[in-house]
Design a protein around this motif. Structure first.
Motif, PDB file in Angstrom:
ATOM      1  N   VAL A 178       0.865  -1.213  -0.087  1.00  0.00           N
ATOM      2  CA  VAL A 178       0.052  -0.105   0.054  1.00  0.00           C
ATOM      3  C   VAL A 178       0.906   1.276  -0.154  1.00  0.00           C
ATOM      4  O   VAL A 178       2.004   1.300   0.827  1.00  0.00           O
ATOM      5  N   LEU A 185       0.596   5.057   0.639  1.00  0.00           N
ATOM      6  CA  LEU A 185      -0.585   5.676   1.346  1.00  0.00           C
ATOM      7  C   LEU A 185      -0.307   7.235   1.843  1.00  0.00           C
ATOM      8  O   LEU A 185       0.779   7.447   2.462  1.00  0.00           O
ATOM      9  N   GLY A 242      -4.422   9.013   6.843  1.00  0.00           N
ATOM     10  CA  GLY A 242      -3.585   7.677   6.617  1.00  0.00           C
ATOM     11  C   GLY A 242      -3.257   7.208   7.523  1.00  0.00           C
ATOM     12  O   GLY A 242      -2.825   5.937   7.777  1.00  0.00           O
ATOM     13  N   CYS A 261      -3.532   3.073   8.241  1.00  0.00           N
ATOM     14  CA  CYS A 261      -2.279   2.590   8.427  1.00  0.00           C
ATOM     15  C   CYS A 261      -2.831   1.490   9.768  1.00  0.00           C
ATOM     16  O   CYS A 261      -2.371   0.340   9.684  1.00  0.00           O
ATOM     17  N   ILE A 290      -4.880  -1.242   9.041  1.00  0.00           N
ATOM     18  CA  ILE A 290      -4.196  -2.262   8.237  1.00  0.00           C
ATOM     19  C   ILE A 290      -3.303  -3.049   8.977  1.00  0.00           C
ATOM     20  O   ILE A 290      -3.319  -4.458   9.116  1.00  0.00           O
ATOM     21  N   LYS A 291      -2.656  -2.464   9.827  1.00  0.00           N
ATOM     22  CA  LYS A 291      -1.725  -3.203  10.895  1.00  0.00           C
ATOM     23  C   LYS A 291      -2.264  -3.923  11.808  1.00  0.00           C
ATOM     24  O   LYS A 291      -1.649  -4.965  12.577  1.00  0.00           O
ATOM     25  N   THR A 300      -4.635  -8.274   7.004  1.00  0.00           N
ATOM     26  CA  THR A 300      -3.971  -7.397   6.162  1.00  0.00           C
ATOM     27  C   THR A 300      -2.402  -6.969   6.968  1.00  0.00           C
ATOM     28  O   THR A 300      -1.699  -6.302   6.333  1.00  0.00           O
ATOM     29  N   VAL A 316       3.319  -0.983   4.281  1.00  0.00           N
ATOM     30  CA  VAL A 316       2.686   0.141   4.033  1.00  0.00           C
ATOM     31  C   VAL A 316       3.652   1.212   3.717  1.00  0.00           C
ATOM     32  O   VAL A 316       4.563   1.586   4.834  1.00  0.00           O
ATOM     33  N   MET A 320       4.289   5.313   3.722  1.00  0.00           N
ATOM     34  CA  MET A 320       3.793   6.507   3.567  1.00  0.00           C
ATOM     35  C   MET A 320       4.267   7.603   2.461  1.00  0.00           C
ATOM     36  O   MET A 320       5.580   7.369   2.471  1.00  0.00           O
ATOM     37  N   ALA A 345       3.862   2.003   9.927  1.00  0.00           N
ATOM     38  CA  ALA A 345       4.155   2.363   8.569  1.00  0.00           C
ATOM     39  C   ALA A 345       5.468   1.606   8.346  1.00  0.00           C
ATOM     40  O   ALA A 345       6.311   1.641   9.335  1.00  0.00           O
ATOM     41  N   ASP A 346       5.545   0.874   7.361  1.00  0.00           N
ATOM     42  CA  ASP A 346       6.884   0.272   6.785  1.00  0.00           C
ATOM     43  C   ASP A 346       8.060   1.221   6.496  1.00  0.00           C
ATOM     44  O   ASP A 346       9.237   0.884   6.595  1.00  0.00           O
TER      45      ASP A 346
END
Length: 123
Positions: free
Chosen positions: A51, A53, A62, A66, A69-70, A75, A80, A82, A100-101
């Protein structure tokens, strides 16, 4: 090998189009949505491999997208990234806190976005 699926969440239409063209030209299967709720709905219906985002979005921002999602077992494995104009230390720390990754600030260089995506999808 099937195409990797990328969900782009960007409320600015011109940027969404630009990012979609860029990623499609690199061989990715791209879905684009313009708000946070649409992103969550899209992932529920058709999970993506990654993703991209934005943070400043209508309805659900966002950071919240996020976080959801996490927190979702279906998911939480999806990387992810950003991609945002919000570049303060506080914003970056908040992105990390919600899971966020990676964090890329606008304006961005296309090659950096592609390299980051490739790095996460190669895992």
């Amino acid at each position: 090998m099937s195409k990797k699926r990328i969900l782009i969440v960007e409320d600015e239409e011109s940027l969404l189009k630009l990012e979609s063209i860029l990623l499609t030209s690199k061989g990715y299967d791209v879905t684009g949505v313009t708000n946070g709720q649409a992103a969550l709905d899209s992932l529920a219906e058709n999970p993506s491999d990654l993703v991209l985002l934005d943070i400043m979005l209508p309805q659900i921002d966002g950071f919240e997208v996020c976080r959801r999602i996490k927190e979702n077992p279906q998911t939480q494995h999806i990387p992810v990234i950003m991609l945002t104009a919000k570049k303060s230390r506080e914003d970056m720390a908040r992105g990390e806190k919600v899971g966020a990754d990676w964090y890329i600030t606008k304006p961005f260089k296309s090659v950096m976005v592609i390299e980051t995506i490739q790095r996460f999808l190669a895992k």
